[in-house]
Design a protein around this motif. Structure first.
Motif: not given
Ligand code: NAD
Length: 715
Positions: A542-543, A585-587, A598-603
């Motif tokens: 995640a980081l 490439p990332g978040r 929508d910017g929320t971390r999913g799976r």
């Protein structure tokens, strides 16, 4: 023994107890306090015609809490002695609340930990809304629990769930108004005169008060664990706690939960004893010592200026130029303006520069909404930020902090542009996260004024500032950067130059190791879980998404081009495939190791398993955790050896506050020192990991002897 409580009986029959330890700048719950309180209670109980008692303090802080230097030294052999001391303190607070006369706490400054516990044993609490004043029970943040009745009384005042969630497990330090809404104090007043007037008025109106829990009709808010409604919720408490801690097993929150639940089922006296037992368990364990060491002593040393060159007179910075209004530049501008400095932010277009003000506006609107600042103060902060695309607008600035893209040529170019218009002795700082400062300063007219000021994202919330001293940086620049950092409320560690300095370099090892495990075939979810359970605040994958895989790739390529020490790793291949072949490439792009809606971390992306060499590979869970912890610790040791790190204290503070090394360790070098078997045990385990996973785990030769020889940290 020194008397720490002044006793004054007025003509009106009211006794004012003034907490005032003459040997310390702040009152603490030490043995002198315990003896003084016993003597005070003897005297109060012998008073004729006592009308009431006011407890206040002669210090600007009402009362600071436990005696941390004594706590950190406590061993198992001290347990009976500690139990005795805590017993005395609690017995006297109980005597105070059952005196039969009104006792009012006139809280004239911060009351944290022990200070609030004294106030909780009073019948009525009035807090002065003094600037910077905070109330709360922050023990959990030091690996402790409030053991002078704090758990027992808050549970009885606020109910089990209320006390745990608002006070005990969060350790929140509340402003007086927030303490009032949380139910910890009864009144908040604006002036010291009102504090005492209100105290006297309450005494006059309540001649025979009793604590709620001493009244016959007392019912615990929300019910006791024996009541049906609470009993039904109770089994979920440990699971909820574990979820809050993201799976990490931390002794203090667990002990607090146990003390609160066990204490809620028994009478008050027994609950106080249960609380003591749990506190002593924590006090004699290692985690509390680590956390007190880092969060109290190290932090005090760092913020106190241990790394600032002594006796260097450095003109304070007043007007700051920030180059680049991106994520970091905008954050830095807001931090400076909030601290009262004028800021001019320059970017390539007026629109781009304007983003810095928009960022500040967003943060200020939220702060006003939450009552953390007033409209007028927010406006004043915003008015201090000017934005521009013109170099001339920076005229007269006495410091510049550059935060343009991570490109050495661009950075050198923007400095060359602005130097002619700045004050002739302006501090020249770069917020680069990896580029060596000495290289950036080369070719510059004034390398002695050039320094790294590496902030962390998001700047308004991350407390650390890593100051990077280049080969030619002078002491005045260091002192000015340090003072500027303190002025804007940051905790400044000072390190010597090198690629990635300390923090970026070490966090890079953490990410490489974690991504490497995924490349080897360890399920990505296991890697994330292992890190969270080890106490990291965020999983490494995640980081990595947060940092952006493209940036990780770019930094690695710069390193590859610049250094012969570069070695290809399996992690590099995986990142390249994610970015180049799979467009993840990332978040920011909504796709990386995880998918984002929508910017929320999913799976986690299921395709990861197909990119590994040995999908589903089983690696012992402890190895997963220790590969990450050791990768960071070993590189931190190398930073010490190479002189990038100047002190262990900077390493410990930087690792916790900058890069999320697990807080229970007390910092990355403390982790090495405290590993089972000490540094020798750490070295043996590192050798074992090297045998299994590669020679990057080979420990430095003679690690134990060398660590012993280093001056021991103040712990
Ligand atoms: P960003 O891409 O969000 O912002 C960079 C800004 O610089 C952009 O607004 C761009 O328009 C502006 N810029 C480009 N050329 C310019 C010029 N000639 N004059 C003025 N402005 C110009 O980048 P960021 O994430 O804010 O990072 C900026 C710097 O901070 C980098 O050196 C980065 O390594 C460092 N840093 C980043 C982080 C992080 O977490 N993102 C943390 C610490 C340090």
């Amino acid at each position: 023994m020194t008397n720490t409580i002044r006793y004054d009986r007025g003509a009106d029959g009211i006794v004012t107890l003034t907490l005032d330890d003459p040997t310390q700048s702040a009152n603490t719950m030490n043995r002198a306090y315990a003896a003084s309180m016993t003597a005070t209670l003897d005297r109060l109980e012998a008073e004729q015609d006592l009308v009431g008692v006011i407890v206040t303090s002669a210090k600007s802080t009402f009362f600071a809490g436990g005696d941390l230097p004594e706590m950190i030294r406590a061993t198992r052999a001290d347990a009976p002695d500690l139990a005795d001391l805590l017993g005395t303190i609690k017995r006297d607070l109980r005597r105070l609340e059952t005196l039969g006369r009104p006792v009012v706490a006139a809280v004239n400054g911060s009351a944290l930990g022990g200070g609030l516990e004294i106030a909780l044993a009073c019948h009525h609490r009035i807090a002065l809304d003094a600037p910077g004043s905070r109330l709360g029970l922050p023990e959990v943040t030091l690996g402790l629990l409030p053991g002078a009745g704090g758990v027992t009384r808050t549970v009885r005042m606020l109910g089990l769930a209320g006390a745990l969630t608002t006070v005990l497990l969060t350790g929140r330090r509340m402003r007086p108004a927030d303490a009032l809404s949380a139910g910890l104090v009864d009144e908040v007043v604006a002036t010291p005169t009102e504090l005492f007037e209100h105290a006297r008025a309450w005494i006059a109106a309540n001649p025979h008060p009793a604590q709620p829990w001493d009244r016959p009709d007392y019912r615990m808010p929300g019910g006791t664990p024996a009541s049906r409604s609470l009993a039904a919720q109770l089994p979920a408490f440990p699971a909820t706690l574990r979820k809050q801690l993201k799976g990490a097993r931390l002794p203090a929150p667990e002990a607090i939960l146990a003390a609160a639940v066990e204490g809620a089922q028994v009478d008050l006296e027994t609950a106080l004893t249960v609380e003591t037992r749990h506190l002593i368990g924590l006090l004699t364990g290692q985690v509390a010592k680590n956390m007190i060491g880092a969060f109290f002593f190290d932090l005090k040393a760092v913020n106190g200026g241990a790394a600032r060159p002594a006796d260097v007179d450095a003109a304070p910075v007043r007007r700051v130029a920030v180059l680049g209004a991106g994520m970091m530049g905008a954050g830095i501008a807001y931090a400076c303006a909030s601290a009262g400095l004028d800021v001019v932010v320059k970017d390539v277009t007026p629109e781009a520069a304007g983003r810095a003000r928009e960022h500040a506006e967003r943060l200020l609107t939220r702060a006003v909404r939450k009552g953390r600042t007033t409209e007028a103060d927010a406006r004043a902060v915003l008015d201090r930020i000017t934005t521009t695309d013109q170099v001339d607008a920076l005229a007269g600035c006495d410091a510049v902090i550059e935060a343009v893209f991570e490109d050495p040529a661009l950075k050198q170019q923007v400095f060359a542009e602005v130097l002619p218009v700045l004050a002739p002795d302006a501090l020249l700082a770069s917020n680069t996260s990896t580029l060596p400062i000495t290289g950036l300063a080369s070719g510059m007219d004034r390398p002695a004024d050039f320094i790294g000021m590496h902030f962390f994202s998001p700047v308004d919330r991350m407390p650390l500032l890593e100051i990077v001293v280049g080969e030619r940086t002078g002491d005045v620049a260091l002192a000015r950067a340090f003072d500027l950092g303190r002025r804007i409320g940051k905790t400044p560690i000072v390190v010597n130059d090198g690629r990635g300095f300390f923090t970026s370099r070490v966090i890079g090892k953490f990410i490489d190791e974690a991504v490497g495990m995924v490349a080897e075939g360890v399920p990505a979810a296991s890697v994330e879980q292992a890190a969270l359970q080890a106490g990291y605040p965020t999983g490494p994958l995640a980081l990595a998404d947060e940092v952006s895989l493209t940036l990780i790739q770019r930094i690695r390529r710069q390193f590859e081009a610049a250094s012969e020490e570069f070695r290809p790793l399996p992690a590099h291949r995986l990142v390249d495939e994610l970015v180049d072949a799979y467009d993840r490439p990332g978040r920011a792009a909504g796709r990386g190791f995880y998918s984002y809606d929508d910017g929320t971390r999913g799976r986690l992306w299921p395709g990861l398993a197909d990119l590994s060499t040995d999908a589903g590979r089983a690696v012992p869970f402890t190895d997963l955790q220790e590969r990450m912890l050791f990768a960071e610790a070993l590189d931190a040791l190398r930073c010490l050896d190479e002189g990038v790190l100047r002190t262990e204290t900077d390493a410990n503070i930087g690792s916790i506050f900058g890069i999320g090394f697990p807080a229970w360790t007390g910092g990355v070098i403390r982790y090495v020192r405290q590993y089972a078997g000490g540094p020798a045990g750490f070295a043996a385990r590192a050798t074992e990991l090297a045998g299994r996973y590669g020679d990057r785990f080979t420990p430095p030769a003679d690690l134990a002897d060398r660590l012993d020889a280093r001056r021991a940290e103040p712990v």
